[in-house]
Design an enzyme around this catalytic site. Structure first.
Site, PDB file in Angstrom:
ATOM      1  N   GLY A  38      17.477 119.994  50.354  1.00 13.01           N
ATOM      2  CA  GLY A  38      17.363 118.833  51.226  1.00 13.01           C
ATOM      3  C   GLY A  38      18.579 118.804  52.130  1.00 13.01           C
ATOM      4  O   GLY A  38      19.705 119.049  51.691  1.00 13.01           O
ATOM      5  N   GLY A 207      23.622 129.816  66.148  1.00 14.03           N
ATOM      6  CA  GLY A 207      23.480 130.877  65.161  1.00 14.03           C
ATOM      7  C   GLY A 207      24.604 131.893  65.236  1.00 14.03           C
ATOM      8  O   GLY A 207      25.789 131.543  65.304  1.00 14.03           O
ATOM      9  N   ALA A 208      24.235 133.164  65.242  1.00  6.23           N
ATOM     10  CA  ALA A 208      25.225 134.243  65.232  1.00  6.23           C
ATOM     11  C   ALA A 208      26.062 134.281  66.499  1.00  6.23           C
ATOM     12  O   ALA A 208      27.133 134.926  66.522  1.00  6.23           O
ATOM     13  CB  ALA A 208      24.520 135.585  65.032  1.00  6.23           C
ATOM     14  N   ARG A 209      25.620 133.591  67.552  1.00  2.00           N
ATOM     15  CA  ARG A 209      26.395 133.568  68.810  1.00  2.00           C
ATOM     16  C   ARG A 209      27.457 132.475  68.818  1.00  2.00           C
ATOM     17  O   ARG A 209      28.159 132.293  69.809  1.00  2.00           O
ATOM     18  CB  ARG A 209      25.450 133.393  69.996  1.00  2.00           C
ATOM     19  N   ASP A 240      23.216 123.049  57.696  1.00  4.47           N
ATOM     20  CA  ASP A 240      23.683 121.936  56.877  1.00  4.47           C
ATOM     21  C   ASP A 240      25.116 122.185  56.397  1.00  4.47           C
ATOM     22  O   ASP A 240      25.941 121.263  56.360  1.00  4.47           O
ATOM     23  CB  ASP A 240      22.772 121.748  55.661  1.00  4.47           C
ATOM     24  N   MET A 270      27.533 131.346  54.147  1.00  6.32           N
ATOM     25  CA  MET A 270      26.289 130.831  53.581  1.00  6.32           C
ATOM     26  C   MET A 270      25.119 131.777  53.849  1.00  6.32           C
ATOM     27  O   MET A 270      24.258 131.974  52.975  1.00  6.32           O
ATOM     28  CB  MET A 270      26.004 129.441  54.151  1.00  6.32           C
ATOM     29  N   ARG A 273      24.145 134.612  51.398  1.00  3.94           N
ATOM     30  CA  ARG A 273      23.747 134.237  50.043  1.00  3.94           C
ATOM     31  C   ARG A 273      22.309 133.735  50.044  1.00  3.94           C
ATOM     32  O   ARG A 273      21.871 133.105  51.001  1.00  3.94           O
ATOM     33  CB  ARG A 273      24.673 133.130  49.511  1.00  3.94           C
TER      34      ARG A 273
END
Length: 291
Positions: A38, A207-209, A240, A270, A273
């Site tokens: 959540g 994101g990755a940018r 999150d 994060m 994983r």
């Protein structure tokens, strides 16, 4: 100071699949994990692992005691999580071999949080505390208005994106954190640019940018920030984690740029994983990471 997080609590059922299925297609999963999730719970755990005091405002059903217990183990104050007559929220998550995901959520108890809980919890808050919110519960406008009256700062993550919810919260918002898709959705729906929203600080993740910062102090000129380059295995919960770490950094008095840098490192860890709240990195992981 304290972070008060009005947020969802879910049981996450995560399935590893070779690719996301097409409409009408059935594919086999290679594994399944059940864990705490959540957006609200993820952010509470992230902020607690970033060394902030976090009080979670939410609800679970009779079947949700395990989730509350796990949040306590992770350092979250759970005194204001209500037990309600509804099933605990849950999410079905598909994660493909490239780390991309597709998620279906059932709100359950997250849409049954008693409004009286807001007053009883925030009556304990102090001026300068943070109220953090997402869109997986109800009562965000009521909580934001109450927080503003009490002198709290309001951080808002408008995800999943809902224009009615966002429109009601933005007038009370000090910090807005959203990804580039949500940013496009918001500015299109509002027919306004970020500078016209009346918010002091907007953080847009890409994101990755990395992403970009827009602040009133810098006259809304975007400033870019980088994301550490890693091999992604699961993007679930990365946003999150970023938001929880960011608000925790600000709560601890960090300058915005430093808090964003810490949050970007936590989110990068994060995505290496599998899982959600149960695998959010702690502060030592982030500090010792070498990218």
């Amino acid at each position: 100071m304290t972070i008060w997080n009005l947020g969802s609590i879910n049981a996450d059922l995560a399935y590893s699949v070779p690719r996301l299925p097409l409409p009408g297609e059935t594919i086999a999963a290679s594994s399944m994990l059940r864990g705490l999730g959540g957006k609200g719970a993820n952010m509470s755990v992230a902020a607690a692992r970033a060394a902030s005091r976090v009080v979670h405002l939410g609800a679970v059903g009779a079947d949700g005691g395990w989730a509350v217990g796990r949040m306590m183990e992770y350092g979250v104050d759970t005194r204001h999580i209500a037990r309600v007559d509804a099933v605990t929220g849950h999410a079905v998550i598909l994660v493909d071999d490239g780390g991309e995901n597709s998620i279906v959520i059932h709100h359950g108890a997250n849409h049954a949080i008693p409004e009286t809980l807001l007053g009883s919890a925030l009556s304990e808050a102090s001026t300068g505390d943070w109220l953090l919110m997402q869109n997986e519960t109800l009562l965000q406008p009521e909580a934001a208005a109450l927080a503003r009256r009490l002198g709290l700062k309001v951080a808002y993550v408008p995800a999943p994106f809902e224009i009615d919810a966002a429109s009601a919260v933005l007038p009370f918002c000090d910090l807005l954190v959203l990804n580039e898709v949500e940013c496009d959705q918001l500015t299109t729906a509002m027919e306004a640019g970020l500078a016209d929203l009346g918010i002091d600080t907007v953080v847009v993740t890409e994101g990755a940018r990395g992403g970009r910062l827009h602040t009133r102090r810098n006259r809304w000129q975007p400033r870019r920030f980088a994301a550490p380059q890693v091999t992604s295995v699961d993007t679930t919960g990365a946003g999150d984690t970023f938001a929880g770490y960011l608000v925790a950094g600000l709560d601890r008095g960090m300058p915005l740029e430093q808090a964003v840098g810490m949050a970007a490192k936590a989110a990068a860890l994060m995505v290496t994983r599998h899982g959600t709240a149960d695998v959010i990195p702690d502060l030592r992981d982030v500090q010792e990471a070498r990218f």
